[in-house]
Design an enzyme around this catalytic site. Sequence first.
Site, mmCIF file in Angstrom:
data_model
loop_
_atom_site.group_PDB
_atom_site.id
_atom_site.type_symbol
_atom_site.label_atom_id
_atom_site.label_comp_id
_atom_site.label_asym_id
_atom_site.label_seq_id
_atom_site.Cartn_x
_atom_site.Cartn_y
_atom_site.Cartn_z
ATOM 1 N N GLU A 27 1.548 7.466 -11.065
ATOM 2 C CA GLU A 27 2.255 6.418 -11.811
ATOM 3 C C GLU A 27 1.269 5.560 -12.608
ATOM 4 O OE1 GLU A 27 3.291 2.658 -10.265
ATOM 5 O OE2 GLU A 27 3.029 3.295 -8.188
ATOM 6 N N SER A 142 14.474 -2.603 -4.615
ATOM 7 C CA SER A 142 13.832 -1.812 -5.672
ATOM 8 C C SER A 142 14.639 -0.567 -6.036
ATOM 9 C CB SER A 142 12.438 -1.382 -5.216
ATOM 10 O OG SER A 142 11.856 -0.550 -6.188
ATOM 11 N N LYS A 161 5.059 -1.794 1.196
ATOM 12 C CA LYS A 161 4.230 -2.988 1.195
ATOM 13 C C LYS A 161 4.792 -4.008 2.158
ATOM 14 C CE LYS A 161 4.452 -2.661 -3.064
ATOM 15 N NZ LYS A 161 4.298 -2.046 -4.352
#
Length: 304
Positions: A27, A142, A161
């Site tokens: 990414e 998300s 995270k």
Amino acid sequence: MTKSLNLALSAEVGQALAGGRPVVALESTIVTHGMPHPENLATARRVEAVVREHGAVPATIAVVNGEVRVGLDAATLEELAVAGDVMKLSRADLAFAVASGRTGSTTVAATMIVAALAGIRVFATGGIGGVHRGAETSFDISADLEELARTPVAVVCAGAKAILDIGKTLEFLETKGVPVVGFRTDGFPAFWSRHSGLPAPLRLDEASDIAAFQAARDGLALGGGMLVANPVPEAAALARDLVETWIAQAVAEADAGGITGKAVTPFLLKRIVELSGGRSLTTNIALIEANAALAADIAVAMAG
Ligand code: PSU
Ligand code: MN
């Protein structure tokens, strides 16, 4: 550069895919929004080198002036790493950047979409986006999670995270039927730390086992991706309670500052680098390298 399906493949990536050789998607949001300069550029280069050392071709993905690039040349990578006005693209706005000729980096969700279109089945990142703390009021979940449910790419990460609500993130993935595989671990890792305190739903110990699992999922036409959770190498790991003090402060500042939407994750990552005196960044770099190595091993196993 070859053009197919509205994608611009680098010559190297195009040839590798045509020849059935292993390719790993990478990414670019991590470069533009996830790390400070110059560590972002050094890490992006290093991660590409690690993929090569493990026998696969790296394909870093981004949108450049409206063109969806799969495999970036050195100059483009450098431009992205220093540019300040790059869009952070997910499923909702990937095509917007194309239509308007904009430049944007791809998140986990957008990178998965492009990888699948190109025929790349494995992708290495740091940590996925997930359900944020306080999501019951903010609704901040998300788009990476929905993407894992629908797009057939195996995403190698170091867990979610710790700025997120990891328990809710795992519940969401279970609801959506996304397999979450701990690599050589029974516990789900928490990005900077090796353990979140929550179990990994599944466990596999070899890259070839992950390739076989993916093949079995294909055989059952299950669709969607899978999450491979690779704990950060011991030497670079940070203690969970130490990280938690930085996170609590960063989250409180984000709330107080009215930070919302796409800006939340970049804000938190940046503040945690500052609050940790750079220690979180060192750990972030180490875990991405480890994930690139494992993703390449999986891609090699899938091709073999
Ligand atoms: N992990 C990192 N650094 C990052 C990200 C993940 O170590 O910058 C990025 C990824 O691109 C991920 C995105 O897809 O953050 C999630 O953003 P959001 O929470 O807004 O969906
Ligand atoms: Mn969000």
